[in-house]
Design a protein around this motif. Structure first.
Motif, PDB file in Angstrom:
ATOM      1  N   TYR A  81       0.668  -1.084   0.115  1.00 42.82           N
ATOM      2  CA  TYR A  81      -0.125  -0.036  -0.004  1.00 42.82           C
ATOM      3  C   TYR A  81       0.979   1.205  -0.026  1.00 42.82           C
ATOM      4  O   TYR A  81       2.195   1.100   0.183  1.00 42.82           O
ATOM      5  N   GLY A  82       0.282   2.433  -0.143  1.00 42.91           N
ATOM      6  CA  GLY A  82       1.221   3.506  -0.184  1.00 42.91           C
ATOM      7  C   GLY A  82       1.921   3.812  -1.526  1.00 42.91           C
ATOM      8  O   GLY A  82       2.317   2.830  -2.198  1.00 42.91           O
ATOM      9  N   LYS A  83       1.879   5.166  -1.927  1.00 41.48           N
ATOM     10  CA  LYS A  83       2.806   5.588  -3.032  1.00 41.48           C
ATOM     11  C   LYS A  83       4.099   5.815  -2.990  1.00 41.48           C
ATOM     12  O   LYS A  83       4.914   5.851  -3.722  1.00 41.48           O
ATOM     13  N   VAL A  84       4.406   6.337  -1.829  1.00 40.27           N
ATOM     14  CA  VAL A  84       5.734   7.161  -1.584  1.00 40.27           C
ATOM     15  C   VAL A  84       6.256   6.210  -0.135  1.00 40.27           C
ATOM     16  O   VAL A  84       6.086   6.412   0.821  1.00 40.27           O
ATOM     17  N   ALA A  85       7.384   5.455  -0.576  1.00 32.81           N
ATOM     18  CA  ALA A  85       8.147   4.475   0.375  1.00 32.81           C
ATOM     19  C   ALA A  85       9.149   5.406   0.976  1.00 32.81           C
ATOM     20  O   ALA A  85       9.705   6.413   0.342  1.00 32.81           O
TER      21      ALA A  85
END
Length: 334
Positions: free
Chosen positions: A105-109
């Motif tokens: 999930y999430g777009k910016v790690a």
């Protein structure tokens, strides 16, 4: 009468049982056939808990227990997914080298996951039918490799005898017995103190006792290979002690010899040699380590300034050699 040396007399009040850090080196974890594909296991050794797993392709990983994300324990509810171990909390995945390979999930790690491993793992190899890991307190890469042991890796050898014993002291104290030749007479009841030659070179110690009767090498703190020879017949003891905590170790040994053939004179001698290594062989008065050494190890304290005499083995040289394996911690007491 001269002035009394009170420091000597009162030193025991300040002695510690095990003032040593966990040493650097290769250490046995388990036998390879005990870890199945996809299995996850919690392991206590090297001063902490670890999570051991085998990936779907058969690679072994041994990691810190706690996920770098929010600290969930990977060994409680975690799962092997392909080549990775998956955290039960948010399904972050890590490979056997500790790199984060998936965040579902999430777009910016976090940028760091592209630059380095974020979960501490120990370099692992499988050799001798065993799983070994390299431990260094500052996560440095291995500085030597495990040696070839013909008895464990080549054809023509036999012997399935092995043992495992808990001991309540540090690995340095256990291994120091290897150069304490006088105790063989007085603790074990051997006929005399055997002559011995000891050489120290880099991470290796070489011992030749009683003119070739016992010849061995130690490779760092975690592996010793000793050959016992009698009447032209040899048997081998492979010792691979694990540091569990600062004051607790697990001694492990395997015993092997050439496949001399059932019923032969050589096979009988080899069996007696193995019996001698592990305990009291028939017709011998000397005692094996199992019956006497543990009494000492489990109750002694470490004297950093021992009073030695000319009959003692190279104990101080041994301690100096062993100190190279301590890369962290207070070394002033050892």
């Amino acid at each position: 009468m001269g002035e009394m040396n009170l420091k000597m007399l009162l030193e025991s009040q300040s002695l510690e049982r095990c003032p040593f850090p966990i040493p650097t080196g290769w250490f046995f974890v388990d036998f390879s056939d005990q870890l199945k594909t996809g299995e996850i296991r919690n392991v206590e050794m090297l001063g902490q808990e670890w999570v051991l797993f085998r990936s779907e392709s058969g690679q072994v990983g041994m990691t810190d227990p706690y996920c770098p994300h929010l600290g969930a324990h990977l060994g409680h509810g975690g799962k092997v997914v392909g080549e990775n171990i998956r955290c039960p909390f948010h399904h972050w995945e890590y490979n056997t080298e500790g790199w984060c390979k998936a965040i579902p999930y999430g777009k910016v790690a976090p940028p760091i996951i592209k630059k380095q491993a974020i979960l501490r793992t120990l370099p692992a190899v499988e050799k001798y039918g065993m799983i070994w890991v390299w431990f260094h307190p500052k996560c440095e890469a291995p500085s030597w490799q495990l040696p070839h042991i013909p008895e464990m890796e080549d054809e023509g050898y036999t012997g399935d005898r092995r043992g495992s014993w808990p001991v309540h002291t540090a690995i340095q104290e256990v291994a120091e017995n290897g150069v304490d030749f006088a105790h063989l007479k007085f603790l074990h009841g051997a006929a005399g103190i055997p002559p011995a030659v000891v050489n120290f070179k880099d991470h290796v110690i070489e011992i030749d006792m009683a003119g070739g009767y016992i010849v061995g090498k130690g490779y760092g703190p975690g592996l010793n290979v000793f050959h016992f020879t009698q009447e032209g017949v040899s048997a081998t003891m492979i010792s691979y002690t694990q540091p569990i905590t600062l004051e607790r170790s697990q001694m492990n040994m395997s015993f092997r010899h050439k496949d001399y053939g059932a019923g032969t004179r050589e096979a009988a001698i080899a069996k007696k040699l193995v019996d001698h290594m592990i305990g009291a062989a028939d017709g011998e008065e000397s005692a094996g380590f199992e019956s006497v050494d543990f009494i000492v190890w489990n109750n002694k304290k470490y004297r950093p300034n021992p009073l030695l005499c000319d009959g003692d083995g190279p104990i101080l040289q041994y301690r100096k050699w062993f100190k190279q394996f301590y890369a962290d911690g207070d070394l002033s007491k050892i």
